[in-house]
Design a protein around this motif. Structure first.
Motif: not given
Length: 88
Positions: A15-39
């Motif tokens: 599950r943690i591994e999936g969350q880490a992939r999700g964070v990378l996806r957020l970064m690639e989509e240039e989502k907000s710093c707040k979203d990345v840090v929250s995840q």
């Protein structure tokens, strides 16, 4: 002494591994710093819980083995506490 990692801990790490992939996806989509840090914070919390669970379950198993062998388990308890403190 070896420790067999239970499936529920492996599932938690997947599950943690999936969350880490999700964070990378957020970064690639240039989502907000707040979203990345929250995840990332959620990942850290999940990893801390996994560490605590592994140490607790391993300690329980080791204490039972020490008691069955008639040995003192207090040193193991101290080592487990040190391991938890070091992990933070």
């Amino acid at each position: 002494m070896s420790y067999t990692y239970p499936d529920h801990i492996k599932k938690r790490l997947r599950r943690i591994e999936g969350q880490a992939r999700g964070v990378l996806r957020l970064m690639e989509e240039e989502k907000s710093c707040k979203d990345v840090v929250s995840q990332l914070s959620a990942i850290r919390s999940a990893a801390d819980k996994a560490i605590a669970q592994i140490v607790a379950e391993n300690l329980q198993q080791c204490i039972l083995e020490e008691q069955e062998a008639g040995r003192d388990s207090s040193k193991m308890v101290q080592e487990a506490i040190e391991l938890l403190v070091k992990s933070r």
